[in-house]
Design an enzyme around this catalytic site. Structure first.
Site, PDB file in Angstrom:
ATOM      1  CG  HIS A 138      -1.887  -1.113   1.268  1.00  0.00           C
ATOM      2  ND1 HIS A 138      -2.749  -1.402   0.231  1.00  0.00           N
ATOM      3  CD2 HIS A 138      -2.115  -2.064   2.212  1.00  0.00           C
ATOM      4  CE1 HIS A 138      -3.462  -2.475   0.545  1.00  0.00           C
ATOM      5  NE2 HIS A 138      -3.095  -2.903   1.730  1.00  0.00           N
ATOM      6  CG  ASP A 172      -2.622  -8.531   1.163  1.00  0.00           C
ATOM      7  OD1 ASP A 172      -1.883  -8.801   2.118  1.00  0.00           O
ATOM      8  OD2 ASP A 172      -3.668  -7.849   1.279  1.00  0.00           O
ATOM      9  CG  HIS A 174      -6.429  -5.483   2.099  1.00  0.00           C
ATOM     10  ND1 HIS A 174      -5.841  -6.333   3.020  1.00  0.00           N
ATOM     11  CD2 HIS A 174      -7.584  -5.059   2.660  1.00  0.00           C
ATOM     12  CE1 HIS A 174      -6.607  -6.397   4.110  1.00  0.00           C
ATOM     13  NE2 HIS A 174      -7.672  -5.639   3.915  1.00  0.00           N
ATOM     14  CG  ASP A 261      -4.744 -10.132   3.990  1.00  0.00           C
ATOM     15  OD1 ASP A 261      -4.347 -10.751   2.987  1.00  0.00           O
ATOM     16  OD2 ASP A 261      -4.567  -8.913   4.149  1.00  0.00           O
TER      17      ASP A 261
HETATM   18  C1  OKP Z   1      -2.884  -4.143   4.839  1.00  0.00           C
HETATM   19  B1  OKP Z   1      -2.466  -5.344   4.001  1.00  0.00           B
HETATM   20  C2  OKP Z   1      -9.337  -3.084  10.725  1.00  0.00           C
HETATM   21  C3  OKP Z   1      -9.339  -2.241   9.454  1.00  0.00           C
HETATM   22  C4  OKP Z   1      -8.119  -2.565   8.641  1.00  0.00           C
HETATM   23  C5  OKP Z   1      -6.719  -1.690   6.874  1.00  0.00           C
HETATM   24  C6  OKP Z   1      -6.283  -2.751   5.953  1.00  0.00           C
HETATM   25  C7  OKP Z   1      -4.826  -2.700   5.624  1.00  0.00           C
HETATM   26  C8  OKP Z   1      -4.357  -4.007   5.042  1.00  0.00           C
HETATM   27  N1  OKP Z   1      -9.576  -2.347  11.906  1.00  0.00           N
HETATM   28  N2  OKP Z   1      -8.059  -1.910   7.380  1.00  0.00           N
HETATM   29  O1  OKP Z   1      -2.856  -5.322   2.649  1.00  0.00           O
HETATM   30  O2  OKP Z   1      -2.811  -6.620   4.557  1.00  0.00           O
HETATM   31 ZN    ZN Z   2      -4.003  -7.253   3.077  1.00  0.00          ZN
END
Ligand code: OKP
Ligand code: ZN
Length: 320
Positions: A138, A172, A174, A261
């Site tokens: 990110h 990932d 995301h 994730d």
């Molecule tokens: C980073 B990576 C939870 C909300 C989380 C942020 C996601 C960041 C992901 N309280 N939102 O791509 O695993």
């Molecule tokens: Zn992620």
């Protein structure tokens, strides 16, 4: 020959207590236990050989990140007193990130871990695992966000691109907005990402189907947004299509941005992939027979991370 796993304990220097989410303060999900759980499992199973990262000059980071951003993070982080936590207002895309006195050192070490892995792949290793933390996908040219400071995979891919064609496959949960942005107008590095529909999940602003690259980079960016609840059976054909995309680019190297994730019990994800399925993911990628650098990104179900990492690597391994 043992799988080289690049690891350092300096990531522990970055351990903020809380993140801000829609004005609520919550436990910081991106915690040191994540990497320690993977390290422990792979150590117990004698899976691979742990190697400390080499040091690379800060200029390598500044070749992909704007120097004003790097200097800002460096100064702000190192000026903090022990125990202080900073929620920066600048050079940032969201509020999840927290900066502590050790953050800069940990973020630089994470880049070193990726670059050490990249160098090994360039020197002929077929598979290397860079156990990066904090994650990177990110992080954009001028901003941190989503627990990421420097874009480890992009910095590694850029270095490797000087020696051959590089495809980045981001699995990932995301979308890797930072990685996409960094290579959006380049044709020598392909970015392919499979992730949750950004209309519903972080990073919201990018990861849509119509983002296909720009200028000379047109056609070298490919997004596969998927609905929540996606399981093994729905994921597999999409992975295969994404891998066809990678294969037709004819890369010399793959950089795999590996997040866990996508797992069914991940606390911040939303897919339904099972632990054994990560071996199948590894096997599909291995079938391309292309030298691969695995760069650790997200994955927050600490108790299952070791098994997922081992399964992915088992699937990717040419020896076992
Ligand atoms: C980073 B990576 C939870 C909300 C989380 C942020 C996601 C960041 C992901 N309280 N939102 O791509 O695993
Ligand atoms: Zn992620």
């Amino acid at each position: 020959m043992k799988l080289p796993i690049i690891y350092s304990d300096k990531h522990k220097l970055h351990a903020p207590p809380l993140e801000i989410y829609d004005d609520l303060k919550e436990e910081y999900s991106e915690k040191p236990e994540r990497i320690e759980a993977i390290h422990k499992k792979l150590t117990e199973e004698h899976f691979g050989e742990f190697i400390s990262p080499l040091e690379f000059p800060e200029e390598v980071i500044k070749s992909m990140h704007h120097r004003a951003y790097v200097d800002f993070l460096s100064t702000r982080s190192r000026n903090l007193k022990e125990g202080e936590v900073l929620y920066p207002s600048y050079f940032i895309t969201d509020t999840y990130i927290a900066v502590t006195p050790g953050t800069y050192t940990a973020a630089v070490e994470s880049v070193n871990i990726a670059l050490t892995g990249a160098q090994k792949v360039l020197n002929g290793e077929k598979l290397v695992y860079s156990l990066c933390r904090p994650p990177g996908h990110h992080a954009e040219e001028r901003s941190m966000g989503g627990y990421c400071f420097f874009n480890n995979a992009s910095i590694a891919a850029d270095m490797m691109s000087k020696k051959g064609r590089v495809a980045i496959l981001d699995i990932d949960f995301h979308h890797g907005n930072g990685t996409q942005n960094m290579f959006y107008e380049r044709s020598d590095v392909l970015y392919v990402s499979i992730h949750a529909d950004p209309a519903l999940k972080y990073p919201y602003k990018t990861g849509y189907l119509d983002e296909v690259g720009k200028g000379i980079g047109l056609g070298f960016n490919k997004n596969y947004p998927l609905p929540l609840e996606t399981g093994d059976a729905e994921y597999l054909p999409v992975l295969r299509r994404a891998l066809q995309e990678v294969q037709s680019f004819n890369p010399d190297y793959i950089v795999l941005s590996a997040g866990f994730d996508t797992y069914e019990k991940d606390p911040i994800g939303g897919f339904k992939l099972t632990v054994p399925f990560y071996e199948a993911i590894g096997q599909e990628i291995k079938a391309l027979n292309i030298s691969t650098l695995v760069v650790q990104e997200g994955g927050y179900a600490v108790d299952a991370l070791g098994d997922m990492a081992r399964n992915l690597l088992k699937g990717l391994s040419f020896t076992s």
